[in-house]
Design a protein around this motif. Structure first.
Motif, mmCIF file in Angstrom:
data_model
loop_
_atom_site.group_PDB
_atom_site.id
_atom_site.type_symbol
_atom_site.label_atom_id
_atom_site.label_comp_id
_atom_site.label_asym_id
_atom_site.label_seq_id
_atom_site.Cartn_x
_atom_site.Cartn_y
_atom_site.Cartn_z
ATOM 1 N N TYR A 58 -46.080 36.241 21.179
ATOM 2 C CA TYR A 58 -45.191 36.725 22.246
ATOM 3 C C TYR A 58 -45.170 38.251 22.315
ATOM 4 N N ARG A 59 -44.831 38.766 23.496
ATOM 5 C CA ARG A 59 -44.507 40.185 23.661
ATOM 6 C C ARG A 59 -43.029 40.279 24.016
ATOM 7 N N ILE A 60 -42.415 41.413 23.693
ATOM 8 C CA ILE A 60 -41.019 41.605 24.087
ATOM 9 C C ILE A 60 -40.949 42.550 25.293
ATOM 10 N N LYS A 61 -40.315 42.086 26.358
ATOM 11 C CA LYS A 61 -40.169 42.855 27.588
ATOM 12 C C LYS A 61 -38.694 42.867 27.978
ATOM 13 N N LEU A 62 -38.247 43.939 28.626
ATOM 14 C CA LEU A 62 -36.908 43.917 29.211
ATOM 15 C C LEU A 62 -37.024 43.224 30.568
ATOM 16 N N LEU A 63 -36.444 42.035 30.673
ATOM 17 C CA LEU A 63 -36.547 41.274 31.915
ATOM 18 C C LEU A 63 -35.217 41.250 32.661
ATOM 19 N N GLY A 64 -35.336 41.307 33.985
ATOM 20 C CA GLY A 64 -34.230 40.903 34.840
ATOM 21 C C GLY A 64 -34.501 39.468 35.245
ATOM 22 N N VAL A 65 -33.559 38.582 34.940
ATOM 23 C CA VAL A 65 -33.754 37.154 35.218
ATOM 24 C C VAL A 65 -32.633 36.654 36.107
ATOM 25 N N THR A 66 -33.002 35.880 37.125
ATOM 26 C CA THR A 66 -31.978 35.148 37.875
ATOM 27 C C THR A 66 -32.525 33.764 38.163
ATOM 28 N N ALA B 20 -38.586 47.673 15.616
ATOM 29 C CA ALA B 20 -40.051 47.578 15.640
ATOM 30 C C ALA B 20 -40.522 46.284 14.971
ATOM 31 N N GLN B 21 -39.790 45.857 13.933
ATOM 32 C CA GLN B 21 -40.259 44.660 13.219
ATOM 33 C C GLN B 21 -40.163 43.397 14.069
ATOM 34 N N ASP B 22 -39.196 43.350 14.985
ATOM 35 C CA ASP B 22 -39.099 42.166 15.854
ATOM 36 C C ASP B 22 -40.253 42.118 16.855
ATOM 37 N N ILE B 23 -40.673 43.287 17.310
ATOM 38 C CA ILE B 23 -41.851 43.340 18.183
ATOM 39 C C ILE B 23 -43.062 42.802 17.417
ATOM 40 N N ILE C 101 -32.860 37.351 20.031
ATOM 41 C CA ILE C 101 -33.498 37.813 21.270
ATOM 42 C C ILE C 101 -33.852 36.580 22.083
ATOM 43 N N ARG C 102 -33.565 36.627 23.371
ATOM 44 C CA ARG C 102 -33.863 35.456 24.199
ATOM 45 C C ARG C 102 -35.362 35.360 24.481
ATOM 46 N N LYS C 103 -35.785 34.165 24.836
ATOM 47 C CA LYS C 103 -37.208 33.898 25.038
ATOM 48 C C LYS C 103 -37.365 33.169 26.377
ATOM 49 N N GLU C 104 -38.291 33.641 27.205
ATOM 50 C CA GLU C 104 -38.535 32.995 28.500
ATOM 51 C C GLU C 104 -39.982 32.526 28.534
ATOM 52 N N GLU C 105 -40.199 31.232 28.641
ATOM 53 C CA GLU C 105 -41.570 30.716 28.666
ATOM 54 C C GLU C 105 -42.239 30.941 30.033
ATOM 55 N N MET D 255 -43.798 51.312 21.753
ATOM 56 C CA MET D 255 -43.303 50.788 20.472
ATOM 57 C C MET D 255 -44.296 49.781 19.908
ATOM 58 N N ARG D 256 -44.825 48.908 20.790
ATOM 59 C CA ARG D 256 -45.753 47.885 20.347
ATOM 60 C C ARG D 256 -47.107 48.491 19.967
#
Lengths: 441, 441
Positions: free
Chosen positions: B244-252, B233-236, B435-439, B169-170
């Motif tokens: 930033y890049r957009i990734k599907l993250l698993g976060v804990t 696509a526009q958010d990417i 969309i959430r953001k993780e630094e 997509m990117r």
């Protein structure tokens, strides 16, 4: 169950980090290990410093042998460093039936065979996760995580000092000597940085990884070692223009006729993750036939990152020490009776890789044809050529220019011979710069 | 010593990879394990396919229970998948005193507590390196390599299908539906891709990592799960403009009042290694209090990469099965009697992270002031604002524009409430994108 009792030899940066982390996270570590782990005795020549570091309740002595002789101590951590007294103490600890944890890459890369043999005979473990890449669990990954694989090659940024210097040289366009001084001021390089900048430290580490990956004995004396002291800022710049970064890599590779084992500056494609490991960070790429390419990244030095690896070894020993000694994870991944005795470390002339060459040449007609013709005759195939404008290189009216050539894979001996011929050409005006290139594909 | 005998349940992609790698590298694996490891019996409903895969000399049956009942079999590999018959077979194998190796993340994320308890009681191992991130030895790193640490957080790209789609997509500026079709054509996405694209597969994996990192039971039902199907696509593109890049993250994450456990698209700073993990590759970042940030990268799926993890488990079991069962590496890193019972998984409203917000607004005076004023009143601090020209967004003469806002760390509930208020403003013309953001710092 009573706690595992640990004796610590040498309480400098890593030693105090180990003591502090073990204390801070003691509850969590105990929940993982199934048993408490306590440093109950510390030996350091500077007993005042040691007492200040550990406080009350821990016995501090100046004589390391008092720790080894203590029958209550189950595991000895050696953080003295070097080949001298450290070696004697490790051998004595093994002889007394103690498990040993060490961060001493120099000791193991040079005397590993003798040490592991003694440990095997006594049925004790010598654990050394902290010896390679600090807190990154790369020994565990190689020795346990990738056991399914015929490992093909390993390439690592395994010295933080040199990676910091190279990052700064590139970012700021400065030369080596200037950045080294800055690194020393900031504490990223030691007062005597020889082992780091000459590649010796990286060679100790890649020697250990080589043994574990290929089931061969540690053979530090056969490693080819080049540091970064001769690296010029302009080569970093040219490499960048060609899409590469220059990194000090430790490389070990399974070739048709033996094992490659070498440390030297290398061009790495800028798009690879490894090329983007900056500052004092470490990363190791491992390529296995089944898993493909994997990468491990983290802090390669420092008090608590290294302590993280030391303590992981303590937990491993606590978890494994009841296992049948013959069946535990072998020191070098392969069982001692199954080491490989027919895989030799290749002399550098037999190594096959690709090259970046920079030639300072007279800016006149026919030079490029002459140079490329000579390479073609030698059987060296060219991947890319970058010819600079003479004015850009030597200032207006210059009669000299730089010719940069990237080659395809070639035997190093072939390149040595061709470079000797090229160097003798009257139109080649300065020593040829040759930097190896690893595509990591 | 006679070889360890292994029975294989289900011989599809991963099963045949396991059989082939084990055969191809049998000598090397034996030299590491100290003992041969052989698949001597295979169960698959499609016995013809199974026979074609394994050839002569391996017993093929259609009834998995015949494998489990075979007293010569030491280890059972479960590669059937799903929660149904796979669960019954795993429980029966444990009851028969067999060690189990499985790649079944769904089964363990949902029924892990019951399964590990049964295994503990029988003194057998249930190994599952292949269940998370394919060939990357991340379970081993978390459970053994980082035992010194109080782990602070984990963030991973742990689903190759969605990372491939996001990369495409990117790269190509295409929308989700178009790329999904392409991914299905290329075999990167399944015919029914729901589990991947809705984030369920990633949630299974991060649930397992969460339990191991924090010593809590597996709690898949409490995971917050969002997939990538609604990503525009526009958010990417806007994220890219903001670095930033957009990734599907698993976060804990270990928060003050509990554990965060969530899967959703996330903005990641482009300079982070994790943001540069492209295509179907996987990578997991682990932050420990001692070691700092470490990263593990490799192929997260596929026949031989996954087989690499399955076989590593076989070697581990071969090496460890003589150890005192009470002292072995615990299934979830912490000993069962030392699991944490006071750390709850937090509801999503209690999660603290930062946000990317996109508001389609009327292009008129005072809108920005109104929006930012409302956020300020809610206690939400703004990190950056990007206001687009109306003409660029909606074409010439457009009366609408996009307002992109990055926030600092905020409690999700606070953001939910503020967004409800914003959405009600007459100048906000479309559903707000959040969309959430993780630094990852």
């Amino acid at each position: 169950m009573k706690p595992i009792q640990v004796g610590l030899l040498g309480i400098g940066t890593v030693g105090s980090g180990t003591f502090n982390v073990l204390k801070r996270n003691q509850e969590e570590i105990k929940r993982r290990a199934g048993r408490g782990i306590e440093i109950t005795m510390v030996a350091d020549l500077d007993t005042a410093r040691a007492k200040a570091a550990v406080g009350e309740g821990v016995q501090v002595v100046s004589d390391a042998r008092a720790v080894i002789a203590n029958p209550d101590i189950d595991i000895v951590i050696e953080l003295i460093g070097g080949y001298g007294i450290a070696k004697q103490l490790v051998m004595e600890a093994i002889a007394m039936g103690k498990h040993v944890v060490t961060a001493n890459k120099a000791l193991l890369a040079v005397h590993g065979t003798e040490i592991f043999e003694a440990a095997q005979q006594k049925g004790v473990m010598v654990a050394f996760e902290a010896a390679v890449a600090g807190g990154i669990p790369i020994i565990k990954a190689l020795r346990e995580g990738l056991t399914a694989n015929s490992i093909q090659w390993i390439a690592g940024i395994i010295n933080g000092t040199t990676n910091f210097i190279l990052s700064e040289m590139r970012d700021k366009g400065l030369d080596f000597a200037t950045v080294l001084k800055e690194a020393q001021r900031l504490g990223y390089a030691e007062a005597d940085p020889t082992f780091d900048i000459e590649g010796v430290d990286a060679a100790h580490k890649v020697t250990l990884m080589s043994a574990i990956a290929f089931g061969i004995p540690v053979q530090f004396s056969k490693a080819h070692i080049e540091g970064i002291t001769k690296l010029a800022a302009q080569d970093i710049k040219y490499a960048e223009q060609l899409g590469y970064r220059i990194k000090l890599l430790g490389v070990t590779k399974r070739a048709k006729n033996g094992i490659e084992l070498r440390v030297h500056p290398s061009l790495v494609p800028a798009k690879r993750l490894l090329a983007n490991v900056e500052g004092a960070m470490n990363a190791v790429v491992v390529h296995g036939d089944a898993v493909g390419t994997t990468l491990y990244y983290g802090k390669g030095a420092g008090s608590e990152p290294t302590a993280s690896a030391v303590i992981a070894d303590l937990v491993d020993i606590t978890r494994l020490h009841t296992a049948d000694a013959a069946q535990r994870v072998p020191h070098l991944a392969f069982h001692p009776n199954a080491m490989n005795d027919h895989l030799d470390v290749l002399p550098m002339r037999e190594v096959i890789t690709s090259y970046y060459l920079r030639l300072r040449v007279a800016d006149e007609a026919g030079v490029l044809a002459k140079v490329t013709g000579l390479l073609a005759n030698a059987g060296i195939s060219i991947d890319a050529v970058l010819q600079r404008e003479a004015d850009e290189v030597g200032g207006e009216g210059s009669t000299q220019t730089d010719l940069i050539i990237l080659t395809h894979d070639t035997r190093e001996g072939t390149v040595d011979d061709a470079l000797a011929e090229l160097q003798a050409l009257p139109t080649v005006l300065a020593p040829i710069v040759r930097i190896r290139k690893e595509e990591l594909s």
